[in-house]
Design a protein around this motif. Structure first.
Motif, PDB file in Angstrom:
ATOM      1  N   SER A   5      43.825  41.495  46.422  1.00 33.11           N
ATOM      2  CA  SER A   5      43.212  41.748  45.030  1.00 33.11           C
ATOM      3  C   SER A   5      44.180  42.752  44.169  1.00 33.11           C
ATOM      4  O   SER A   5      44.528  42.433  42.905  1.00 33.11           O
ATOM      5  CB  SER A   5      41.745  42.572  44.702  1.00 33.11           C
ATOM      6  OG  SER A   5      41.849  43.788  45.454  1.00 33.11           O
ATOM      7  N   GLU A   6      45.013  43.454  44.592  1.00 34.10           N
ATOM      8  CA  GLU A   6      45.993  44.676  44.071  1.00 34.10           C
ATOM      9  C   GLU A   6      47.333  43.769  43.651  1.00 34.10           C
ATOM     10  O   GLU A   6      48.179  44.396  43.231  1.00 34.10           O
ATOM     11  CB  GLU A   6      46.243  45.723  45.035  1.00 34.10           C
ATOM     12  CG  GLU A   6      46.642  45.709  46.288  1.00 34.10           C
ATOM     13  CD  GLU A   6      45.383  45.593  47.017  1.00 34.10           C
ATOM     14  OE1 GLU A   6      44.443  45.293  46.785  1.00 34.10           O
ATOM     15  OE2 GLU A   6      45.869  46.206  48.273  1.00 34.10           O
ATOM     16  N   ASP A   7      47.414  42.376  44.152  1.00 34.02           N
ATOM     17  CA  ASP A   7      48.422  41.848  43.616  1.00 34.02           C
ATOM     18  C   ASP A   7      48.386  41.095  42.265  1.00 34.02           C
ATOM     19  O   ASP A   7      49.260  40.286  41.919  1.00 34.02           O
ATOM     20  CB  ASP A   7      48.848  40.461  44.798  1.00 34.02           C
ATOM     21  CG  ASP A   7      49.201  41.062  46.040  1.00 34.02           C
ATOM     22  OD1 ASP A   7      48.761  40.675  47.011  1.00 34.02           O
ATOM     23  OD2 ASP A   7      49.965  42.280  46.040  1.00 34.02           O
ATOM     24  N   THR A   8      47.222  41.124  42.066  1.00 34.37           N
ATOM     25  CA  THR A   8      46.814  40.502  40.724  1.00 34.37           C
ATOM     26  C   THR A   8      47.728  41.000  39.662  1.00 34.37           C
ATOM     27  O   THR A   8      47.581  42.387  39.218  1.00 34.37           O
ATOM     28  CB  THR A   8      45.306  40.550  40.246  1.00 34.37           C
ATOM     29  OG1 THR A   8      44.441  40.188  41.210  1.00 34.37           O
ATOM     30  CG2 THR A   8      45.034  40.194  38.783  1.00 34.37           C
ATOM     31  N   ALA A   9      48.543  40.138  38.851  1.00 31.19           N
ATOM     32  CA  ALA A   9      49.353  40.753  37.947  1.00 31.19           C
ATOM     33  C   ALA A   9      50.219  39.411  36.949  1.00 31.19           C
ATOM     34  O   ALA A   9      49.812  38.369  37.637  1.00 31.19           O
ATOM     35  CB  ALA A   9      50.411  41.539  38.338  1.00 31.19           C
ATOM     36  N   VAL A  10      50.823  39.791  35.860  1.00 31.96           N
ATOM     37  CA  VAL A  10      51.613  38.865  35.671  1.00 31.96           C
ATOM     38  C   VAL A  10      53.037  38.938  36.335  1.00 31.96           C
ATOM     39  O   VAL A  10      53.656  40.288  36.353  1.00 31.96           O
ATOM     40  CB  VAL A  10      51.852  38.636  34.009  1.00 31.96           C
ATOM     41  CG1 VAL A  10      52.846  37.901  33.543  1.00 31.96           C
ATOM     42  CG2 VAL A  10      50.542  38.611  33.221  1.00 31.96           C
ATOM     43  N   TYR A  11      53.456  37.997  36.747  1.00 31.51           N
ATOM     44  CA  TYR A  11      54.636  37.892  37.538  1.00 31.51           C
ATOM     45  C   TYR A  11      55.958  37.080  36.419  1.00 31.51           C
ATOM     46  O   TYR A  11      55.724  36.248  36.196  1.00 31.51           O
ATOM     47  CB  TYR A  11      54.681  37.267  38.649  1.00 31.51           C
ATOM     48  CG  TYR A  11      53.866  37.812  39.846  1.00 31.51           C
ATOM     49  CD1 TYR A  11      52.586  38.132  39.874  1.00 31.51           C
ATOM     50  CD2 TYR A  11      54.441  38.314  40.882  1.00 31.51           C
ATOM     51  CE1 TYR A  11      51.655  38.642  40.588  1.00 31.51           C
ATOM     52  CE2 TYR A  11      53.782  39.049  41.967  1.00 31.51           C
ATOM     53  CZ  TYR A  11      52.617  39.301  41.966  1.00 31.51           C
ATOM     54  OH  TYR A  11      51.751  40.098  42.905  1.00 31.51           O
ATOM     55  N   ASN A  12      57.010  38.132  36.448  1.00 29.54           N
ATOM     56  CA  ASN A  12      58.231  37.362  35.619  1.00 29.54           C
ATOM     57  C   ASN A  12      59.369  37.557  36.723  1.00 29.54           C
ATOM     58  O   ASN A  12      59.362  38.422  37.297  1.00 29.54           O
ATOM     59  CB  ASN A  12      58.412  38.577  34.843  1.00 29.54           C
ATOM     60  CG  ASN A  12      57.514  38.594  33.736  1.00 29.54           C
ATOM     61  OD1 ASN A  12      56.385  39.342  33.699  1.00 29.54           O
ATOM     62  ND2 ASN A  12      57.503  37.753  32.537  1.00 29.54           N
ATOM     63  N   CYS A  13      60.193  36.483  36.185  1.00 25.31           N
ATOM     64  CA  CYS A  13      61.367  36.702  36.737  1.00 25.31           C
ATOM     65  C   CYS A  13      62.464  37.237  36.029  1.00 25.31           C
ATOM     66  O   CYS A  13      62.249  37.031  34.762  1.00 25.31           O
ATOM     67  CB  CYS A  13      62.143  35.187  37.456  1.00 25.31           C
ATOM     68  SG  CYS A  13      62.065  33.819  36.184  1.00 25.31           S
ATOM     69  N   LYS A  14      63.719  37.869  36.198  1.00 26.85           N
ATOM     70  CA  LYS A  14      64.864  38.456  35.497  1.00 26.85           C
ATOM     71  C   LYS A  14      66.003  38.282  36.008  1.00 26.85           C
ATOM     72  O   LYS A  14      66.175  38.251  37.252  1.00 26.85           O
ATOM     73  CB  LYS A  14      64.386  40.110  35.355  1.00 26.85           C
ATOM     74  CG  LYS A  14      65.336  40.823  34.578  1.00 26.85           C
ATOM     75  CD  LYS A  14      65.147  42.337  35.032  1.00 26.85           C
ATOM     76  CE  LYS A  14      66.141  43.166  34.403  1.00 26.85           C
ATOM     77  NZ  LYS A  14      65.844  44.740  35.033  1.00 26.85           N
TER      78      LYS A  14
END
Length: 116
Positions: free
Chosen positions: A88-97
């Motif tokens: 559950s703690e992996d819940t997030a918006v993921y971006n590449c950079k």
């Protein structure tokens, strides 16, 4: 112009898997290191994984070591994040950079929600 487009996010149950993709254009992809970041609600953005331009070196946040794998396909101008054993703690918006000549470029992000 530099473009990064993430995809592959979604809703997954705890313990499940997702594979994120980041399609790059507008620069010589094979010449640049790439990173994945994430930002959860109310938290600061954190680095999740890094891969060198050749793919020969990778670095992971302690929180994802052994569960996430970053990879790249320079022929397809893409970087990937395989996420297993999601929590559950992996819940997030993921971006590449990517950083080109000192300037950071970000994609629009893809939402990952881990919930039962």
């Amino acid at each position: 112009q530099v473009q990064l487009v993430e995809s592959g996010g979604g809703l997954v149950q705890p313990g499940g898997s997702l594979r994120l993709s980041c399609a790059a254009s507008g620069f010589t992809f094979s010449s640049y290191d790439m990173t994945w970041y994430r930002q959860a609600p109310g938290k600061e953005r954190e680095l999740v994984a890094y891969i060198s331009y050749t793919g020969g070196r990778t670095i992971y946040a302690d929180s994802v070591k052994g569960r996430f794998t970053i990879s790249r396909d320079n022929a397809k101008n893409s970087v990937y994040l395989q996420m297993n054993s999601l929590k559950s703690e992996d819940t997030a918006v993921y971006n590449c950079k990517v950083v080109i000549r000192g300037r950071p470029y970000w994609g629009q992000g893809t939402q990952v929600t881990v919930s039962s």
